[in-house]
Design an enzyme around this catalytic site. Structure first.
Site, PDB file in Angstrom:
ATOM      1  N   HIS A  26       0.826  -1.212   0.110  1.00 55.92           N
ATOM      2  CA  HIS A  26      -0.146   0.036  -0.098  1.00 55.92           C
ATOM      3  C   HIS A  26       0.821   1.452  -0.057  1.00 55.92           C
ATOM      4  O   HIS A  26       0.282   2.203  -0.365  1.00 55.92           O
ATOM      5  CB  HIS A  26      -1.019   0.079   1.288  1.00 55.92           C
ATOM      6  N   HIS A  32      -2.672  -5.199  -6.653  1.00 53.70           N
ATOM      7  CA  HIS A  32      -2.800  -6.450  -5.873  1.00 53.70           C
ATOM      8  C   HIS A  32      -4.151  -6.884  -5.981  1.00 53.70           C
ATOM      9  O   HIS A  32      -5.090  -6.125  -6.359  1.00 53.70           O
ATOM     10  CB  HIS A  32      -2.190  -6.163  -4.497  1.00 53.70           C
ATOM     11  N   CYS A  66     -14.771  -6.518   2.475  1.00 55.26           N
ATOM     12  CA  CYS A  66     -13.698  -6.498   1.505  1.00 55.26           C
ATOM     13  C   CYS A  66     -12.484  -6.740   2.079  1.00 55.26           C
ATOM     14  O   CYS A  66     -12.236  -6.633   3.496  1.00 55.26           O
ATOM     15  CB  CYS A  66     -13.587  -5.157   0.999  1.00 55.26           C
ATOM     16  N   HIS A  68      -8.275  -9.142   1.143  1.00 57.98           N
ATOM     17  CA  HIS A  68      -7.479  -9.799   0.133  1.00 57.98           C
ATOM     18  C   HIS A  68      -7.205 -11.170   0.438  1.00 57.98           C
ATOM     19  O   HIS A  68      -7.320 -11.710   1.620  1.00 57.98           O
ATOM     20  CB  HIS A  68      -5.959  -9.151   0.400  1.00 57.98           C
ATOM     21  N   GLU A  86     -14.944 -10.823   9.909  1.00 57.15           N
ATOM     22  CA  GLU A  86     -15.359  -9.627   9.827  1.00 57.15           C
ATOM     23  C   GLU A  86     -16.976  -9.340  10.494  1.00 57.15           C
ATOM     24  O   GLU A  86     -16.973  -8.393  11.223  1.00 57.15           O
ATOM     25  CB  GLU A  86     -15.275  -8.621   8.558  1.00 57.15           C
ATOM     26  N   GLU A 112      -4.414   2.481  -2.585  1.00 58.99           N
ATOM     27  CA  GLU A 112      -5.067   1.086  -2.966  1.00 58.99           C
ATOM     28  C   GLU A 112      -4.970   1.313  -4.342  1.00 58.99           C
ATOM     29  O   GLU A 112      -5.175   2.293  -5.173  1.00 58.99           O
ATOM     30  CB  GLU A 112      -6.556   1.208  -2.568  1.00 58.99           C
ATOM     31  N   GLU A 114      -5.965  -1.705  -6.642  1.00 56.79           N
ATOM     32  CA  GLU A 114      -6.625  -3.073  -6.558  1.00 56.79           C
ATOM     33  C   GLU A 114      -7.016  -3.767  -7.871  1.00 56.79           C
ATOM     34  O   GLU A 114      -7.762  -2.981  -8.784  1.00 56.79           O
ATOM     35  CB  GLU A 114      -7.508  -3.156  -5.656  1.00 56.79           C
TER      36      GLU A 114
END
Length: 178
Positions: A26, A32, A66, A68, A86, A112, A114
């Site tokens: 980041h 990513h 959200c 990764h 979460e 970010e 992404e």
């Protein structure tokens, strides 16, 4: 580097090119792999307000979940893992609705960048948000959400606008199939 902080670096075709430590990825703004989950209950969407301690976009509204995927983990496995971590949700069935690439630079020097896979599902069960991740988790009618997004776009994360569009188009397209 521990697996929890290891991100999958990809190219613009979502092909893995390596891995990197989360904060460093980041800081450097490396592309990513990520995912965004949207759980609907009829005409309402379960949205989260990101916890105050998040390293970016703290206190902003976003989709249900959200995150990764870990190296060696499928997107489906990652979605399931993060929905439980979460939101305390174990049994939501989701389908990939599409993907997009976005880049957002934040005031603290982080960014970010992404390749975001968008997942959609219907869910009417219980949830228990992790306070380290989520300050608030609530259902909101889509009509009310869209009005708030127009009136106060600063209250929402950078990716939410595009990802919601993908999720809604997918739902509308597949509602005709049912």
């Amino acid at each position: 580097m521990d697996i929890e902080n290891c991100l999958i670096i990809v190219d613009l075709d979502d092909k893995e090119t390596g891995t990197g430590e989360k904060l460093e990825v980041h800081r450097k703004g490396l592309l990513h792999r990520a995912f965004s989950v949207f759980l609907f209950n009829g005409d309402s969407l379960l949205i989260q307000k990101r916890a105050a301690g998040k390293y970016h976009s703290a206190g902003l509204w976003a989709n249900t979940c959200c995150s990764h995927p870990h190296a060696g983990e499928t997107l489906a496995e990652a979605v399931s893992r993060r929905l439980f971590a979460e939101c305390g949700i174990r049994d939501a069935e989701v389908t990939e609705a599409g993907c997009f690439v976005y880049r957002a630079v934040f005031a603290d020097g982080l960014s970010e960048y992404e390749y975001d896979h968008v997942f959609v599902g219907e869910y009417d069960g219980s949830f228990v948000p992790d306070p380290g991740e989520i300050a608030e988790l609530r259902y909101v009618k889509l009509e009310d959400l869209k009005r708030e997004m127009l009136d106060h776009p600063e209250r929402f994360t950078a990716w939410f606008f595009t990802a919601l569009g993908i999720a809604e188009r997918y739902r509308n397209l597949h509602a005709k199939d049912e």
